[in-house]
Design a protein around this motif. Structure first.
Motif, PDB file in Angstrom:
ATOM      1  N   GLU A   1       0.866  -1.223  -0.007  1.00  0.00           N
ATOM      2  CA  GLU A   1      -0.139  -0.001  -0.021  1.00  0.00           C
ATOM      3  C   GLU A   1       0.973   1.168  -0.001  1.00  0.00           C
ATOM      4  OE1 GLU A   1      -2.881   0.844  -0.476  1.00  0.00           O
ATOM      5  OE2 GLU A   1      -3.008   2.785   0.370  1.00  0.00           O
ATOM      6  N   GLY A   2       1.989   1.120   0.913  1.00  0.00           N
ATOM      7  CA  GLY A   2       2.882   2.411   0.969  1.00  0.00           C
ATOM      8  C   GLY A   2       3.573   2.318   2.167  1.00  0.00           C
ATOM      9  N   VAL A   3       3.865   3.575   2.799  1.00  0.00           N
ATOM     10  CA  VAL A   3       4.967   3.711   4.050  1.00  0.00           C
ATOM     11  C   VAL A   3       4.260   4.235   5.082  1.00  0.00           C
ATOM     12  CG1 VAL A   3       7.212   4.143   4.642  1.00  0.00           C
ATOM     13  CG2 VAL A   3       6.697   3.512   2.443  1.00  0.00           C
ATOM     14  N   ALA A   4       4.017   3.514   6.264  1.00  0.00           N
ATOM     15  CA  ALA A   4       3.594   3.995   7.443  1.00  0.00           C
ATOM     16  C   ALA A   4       4.823   4.420   8.392  1.00  0.00           C
ATOM     17  CB  ALA A   4       2.578   2.969   8.169  1.00  0.00           C
ATOM     18  N   PHE A   5       4.783   5.658   8.917  1.00  0.00           N
ATOM     19  CA  PHE A   5       6.038   6.214   9.554  1.00  0.00           C
ATOM     20  C   PHE A   5       5.510   6.921  10.665  1.00  0.00           C
ATOM     21  CE2 PHE A   5       6.088  10.438   7.837  1.00  0.00           C
ATOM     22  CZ  PHE A   5       5.478  10.203   6.534  1.00  0.00           C
ATOM     23  N   GLN A   6       6.463   7.420  11.579  1.00  0.00           N
ATOM     24  CA  GLN A   6       6.185   8.581  12.667  1.00  0.00           C
ATOM     25  C   GLN A   6       7.213   9.711  12.327  1.00  0.00           C
ATOM     26  OE1 GLN A   6       6.462   5.330  16.234  1.00  0.00           O
ATOM     27  NE2 GLN A   6       5.743   7.557  16.758  1.00  0.00           N
ATOM     28  N   SER A   7       6.724  10.756  12.549  1.00  0.00           N
ATOM     29  CA  SER A   7       7.232  12.029  12.283  1.00  0.00           C
ATOM     30  C   SER A   7       8.600  11.960  13.133  1.00  0.00           C
ATOM     31  CB  SER A   7       6.496  13.124  12.307  1.00  0.00           C
ATOM     32  OG  SER A   7       7.218  14.295  12.741  1.00  0.00           O
ATOM     33  N   HIS A   8       9.813  12.465  12.424  1.00  0.00           N
ATOM     34  CA  HIS A   8      10.898  12.677  13.422  1.00  0.00           C
ATOM     35  C   HIS A   8      10.805  14.124  13.793  1.00  0.00           C
ATOM     36  CE1 HIS A   8      11.433  15.379   9.693  1.00  0.00           C
ATOM     37  NE2 HIS A   8      12.571  16.016  10.467  1.00  0.00           N
ATOM     38  N   LEU A   9       9.749  14.932  13.606  1.00  0.00           N
ATOM     39  CA  LEU A   9       9.710  16.062  14.485  1.00  0.00           C
ATOM     40  C   LEU A   9       8.787  15.829  15.821  1.00  0.00           C
ATOM     41  CD1 LEU A   9       8.415  18.468  11.548  1.00  0.00           C
ATOM     42  CD2 LEU A   9      10.775  18.434  12.713  1.00  0.00           C
ATOM     43  N   ASP A  10       7.814  15.022  15.876  1.00  0.00           N
ATOM     44  CA  ASP A  10       7.003  14.740  17.177  1.00  0.00           C
ATOM     45  C   ASP A  10       6.377  13.678  17.299  1.00  0.00           C
ATOM     46  OD1 ASP A  10       3.985  16.515  15.518  1.00  0.00           O
ATOM     47  OD2 ASP A  10       5.027  14.601  15.156  1.00  0.00           O
ATOM     48  N   GLY A  11       6.799  12.730  16.385  1.00  0.00           N
ATOM     49  CA  GLY A  11       6.302  11.207  16.513  1.00  0.00           C
ATOM     50  C   GLY A  11       4.969  11.020  16.113  1.00  0.00           C
ATOM     51  N   SER A  12       4.329  11.922  15.638  1.00  0.00           N
ATOM     52  CA  SER A  12       2.819  11.680  15.053  1.00  0.00           C
ATOM     53  C   SER A  12       3.012  10.543  14.125  1.00  0.00           C
ATOM     54  CB  SER A  12       2.413  13.043  14.586  1.00  0.00           C
ATOM     55  OG  SER A  12       3.308  13.693  13.684  1.00  0.00           O
ATOM     56  N   ARG A  13       1.921   9.895  13.795  1.00  0.00           N
ATOM     57  CA  ARG A  13       1.817   8.826  12.949  1.00  0.00           C
ATOM     58  C   ARG A  13       1.357   9.459  11.620  1.00  0.00           C
ATOM     59  NH1 ARG A  13       2.953   4.434  15.086  1.00  0.00           N
ATOM     60  NH2 ARG A  13       2.456   4.194  17.488  1.00  0.00           N
ATOM     61  N   HIS A  14       2.012   8.848  10.257  1.00  0.00           N
ATOM     62  CA  HIS A  14       1.511   9.314   9.121  1.00  0.00           C
ATOM     63  C   HIS A  14       1.896   8.195   8.151  1.00  0.00           C
ATOM     64  CE1 HIS A  14       1.669  13.638  10.003  1.00  0.00           C
ATOM     65  NE2 HIS A  14       2.697  13.117  10.981  1.00  0.00           N
ATOM     66  N   MET A  15       1.097   8.317   6.848  1.00  0.00           N
ATOM     67  CA  MET A  15       1.261   7.327   5.752  1.00  0.00           C
ATOM     68  C   MET A  15       1.540   7.976   4.589  1.00  0.00           C
ATOM     69  SD  MET A  15      -0.172   5.393   3.222  1.00  0.00           S
ATOM     70  CE  MET A  15      -1.990   6.041   3.219  1.00  0.00           C
ATOM     71  N   LEU A  16       2.384   7.456   3.893  1.00  0.00           N
ATOM     72  CA  LEU A  16       2.578   8.028   2.320  1.00  0.00           C
ATOM     73  C   LEU A  16       2.124   6.661   1.466  1.00  0.00           C
ATOM     74  CD1 LEU A  16       5.577  10.415   2.330  1.00  0.00           C
ATOM     75  CD2 LEU A  16       2.995  10.687   1.506  1.00  0.00           C
ATOM     76  N   SER A  17       1.387   6.765   0.525  1.00  0.00           N
ATOM     77  CA  SER A  17       1.263   5.864  -0.623  1.00  0.00           C
ATOM     78  C   SER A  17       1.443   6.773  -1.899  1.00  0.00           C
ATOM     79  CB  SER A  17      -0.087   5.574  -0.427  1.00  0.00           C
ATOM     80  OG  SER A  17      -0.989   6.610  -0.891  1.00  0.00           O
ATOM     81  N   PRO A  18       1.499   6.256  -3.200  1.00  0.00           N
ATOM     82  CA  PRO A  18       1.526   6.706  -4.323  1.00  0.00           C
ATOM     83  C   PRO A  18       0.160   7.877  -4.562  1.00  0.00           C
ATOM     84  CG  PRO A  18       1.955   4.355  -4.725  1.00  0.00           C
ATOM     85  CD  PRO A  18       1.457   4.411  -3.253  1.00  0.00           C
ATOM     86  N   GLU A  19      -0.904   7.534  -4.208  1.00  0.00           N
ATOM     87  CA  GLU A  19      -2.017   8.336  -4.131  1.00  0.00           C
ATOM     88  C   GLU A  19      -2.100   9.486  -3.434  1.00  0.00           C
ATOM     89  OE1 GLU A  19      -2.170   5.009  -3.608  1.00  0.00           O
ATOM     90  OE2 GLU A  19      -2.561   4.355  -5.404  1.00  0.00           O
ATOM     91  N   ARG A  20      -1.550   9.178  -1.954  1.00  0.00           N
ATOM     92  CA  ARG A  20      -1.338  10.242  -0.895  1.00  0.00           C
ATOM     93  C   ARG A  20      -0.075  11.380  -1.441  1.00  0.00           C
ATOM     94  NH1 ARG A  20      -3.116  14.403   1.457  1.00  0.00           N
ATOM     95  NH2 ARG A  20      -2.112  15.069   3.334  1.00  0.00           N
ATOM     96  N   SER A  21       0.932  10.777  -2.006  1.00  0.00           N
ATOM     97  CA  SER A  21       2.052  11.565  -2.376  1.00  0.00           C
ATOM     98  C   SER A  21       1.732  12.428  -3.485  1.00  0.00           C
ATOM     99  CB  SER A  21       3.271  10.730  -2.737  1.00  0.00           C
ATOM    100  OG  SER A  21       4.348  11.476  -3.382  1.00  0.00           O
ATOM    101  N   ILE A  22       0.986  12.000  -4.433  1.00  0.00           N
ATOM    102  CA  ILE A  22       0.441  12.536  -5.686  1.00  0.00           C
ATOM    103  C   ILE A  22      -0.237  13.966  -5.330  1.00  0.00           C
ATOM    104  CG2 ILE A  22      -0.501  12.754  -7.841  1.00  0.00           C
ATOM    105  CD1 ILE A  22       2.019  11.536  -7.858  1.00  0.00           C
ATOM    106  N   GLU A  23      -1.473  13.482  -4.227  1.00  0.00           N
ATOM    107  CA  GLU A  23      -2.392  14.577  -3.842  1.00  0.00           C
ATOM    108  C   GLU A  23      -1.507  15.487  -2.927  1.00  0.00           C
ATOM    109  OE1 GLU A  23      -4.716  13.048  -0.248  1.00  0.00           O
ATOM    110  OE2 GLU A  23      -6.561  14.278  -1.166  1.00  0.00           O
TER     111      GLU A  23
END
Ligand SMILES: Nc1nc2c(CCc3ccccc3)c3nc[nH]c3cc2c(=O)[nH]1
Length: 380
Positions: A111-133
């Motif tokens: 699907e993509g990459v789930a990760f935590q922000s290096h700034l505050d540890g908040s959770r995020h997800m990047l996928s081809p669709e979200r990256s283009i958006e």
């Protein structure tokens, strides 16, 4: 935004190419060096200085801007160009590379990459669709497919897995970009580039390039390099990869490089470059001059009142003495970083302008040999 995205190959000199990329926000003269403006600023420089240095296009970063200030916020404020007061073209990376180098606790799936922000540890997800958006919310003129760039050295089966995943993500990025176009989130003056992966393996590189060319992108990046493979391996990989790409589309070598890297890569047929070196090395006290690189922390400059580089077209390089810049860098003063970022950014643009002129006059090989001797000589 009527102007369509287009590439015009003006002339060639050997494999070196002189061209122009037309976007709805202006023309990019190639070979081009694109200053990196990761968090909506080319660090320590005003946009006017970047423009006056000769840069036609800047780079922004999906990873950093989605975390802070947020892609939707930038869109609400009128887009990245208005936000940072840069009215020329902007290219944004898709974020995958930065997640792998900066993000924490990452999990890669189809699907993509789930990760935590290096700034505050908040959770995020990047996928081809979200990256283009996100890239469309930022308003980037040239957008990059979402890809997986792995660190070298790596096992061939790992390189193959990442290359094949990146091809599936190229398809999804392209469909998402076309959907954005249909929905009015993108326009004909914007373009999405594919990214060739495959490590330093010629067969994997050919497979990646051929598959991307079949998908028919308006431009192609060579990714997966400048990740620790070294100059020789990078040049060898370029020599195997570039011939597999169409000559009527721009080629962008990501993350490269030193002045020597730029000269040797243009010689092989690269049109576009980005690298943090001019500004990052500047902040750390390195000055790129037409007589080689100077480490301004060196005590030998403490009483040297000669200009940084009297051959430079940058006023800062002609006006300020080595002794003064040495003092500023040793003192950790902001002005030290400002002067060297400016001097280096101008040097890189002057280097590209000299290459474009040499190609236009059919003397790139001679110019390259003369210039390499000058700029790689160990400073006295
Ligand atoms: N998406 C992607 N980006 C890369 C970058 C960042 C370039 C970048 C673009 C825009 C802003 C900042 C950085 C690389 N930098 C060095 N080597 C690199 C390889 C890749 C790669 O394979 N894929």
């Amino acid at each position: 935004m009527t102007e369509h995205f287009a590439f015009h190959l003006k002339t060639t000199d050997g494999l070196a190419r002189l061209g122009e990329i037309t976007t709805s926000r202006g023309v990019i003269r190639t070979p081009a060096f694109m200053p990196v403006g990761t968090v909506a600023t080319v660090k320590a420089l005003y946009p006017d200085q970047v423009r006056d240095a000769g840069a036609d296009i800047l780079l922004g970063n999906t990873y950093h801007l989605m975390l802070r200030p947020g892609a939707e916020r930038i869109a609400r404020l009128g887009g990245l160009h208005k936000f940072m007061r840069w009215d020329g073209p902007i290219l944004t990376d898709s974020g995958g590379f930065q997640v792998m180098s900066l993000g924490k606790i990452r999990k890669i799936t189809e699907e993509g990459v789930a990760f935590q922000s290096h700034l505050d540890g908040s959770r995020h997800m990047l996928s081809p669709e979200r990256s283009i958006e996100i890239q469309c919310l930022l308003g980037a003129d040239i957008q990059m497919q979402f890809d997986e760039c792995i660190e070298l050295p790596a096992e061939r089966r790992e390189v193959e897995r990442a290359m094949e995943l990146s091809l599936r993500w190229a398809e999804r990025s392209k469909r998402a970009f076309e959907a954005q176009r249909a929905a009015g989130g993108a326009h004909a003056g914007q373009a999405l580039f594919g990214i060739v992966q495959g490590g330093t393996d010629a067969e994997l590189r050919h497979r990646s390039a051929a598959a991307l060319v079949d998908m028919d992108f308006p431009g192609y990046a060579v990714g997966g390099l400048a990740v620790g493979e070294g100059h020789e391996a990078m040049i060898a990989t370029l020599g195997q990869t570039l011939p597999a790409l169409p000559t009527d589309k721009p080629r962008y070598l990501m993350g490269v490089g030193t002045p020597l890297d730029l000269i040797e890569s243009v010689r092989l047929g690269v049109d576009m470059f980005d690298c943090v070196m001019p500004t990052r090395n500047g902040r750390h006290g390195y000055a790129f001059t037409w007589n080689g690189a100077l480490n301004m922390r060196n005590a030998k400059f403490a009483e040297d009142m000669s200009p940084l580089d009297e051959l430079s077209s940058c006023p800062g390089a002609r006006d300020y003495s080595k002794a003064y810049v040495h003092h500023l860098i040793k003192s950790g003063e902001f002005l030290g970083a400002m002067i060297l970022s400016w001097v280096n950014t101008v040097f890189y643009q002057d280097l590209m302008a000299a290459m474009r002129d040499a190609i236009a006059h059919g003397r790139f090989a001679e110019w390259a040999d003369e210039t390499k001797a000058r700029i790689t000589k160990r400073p006295a």
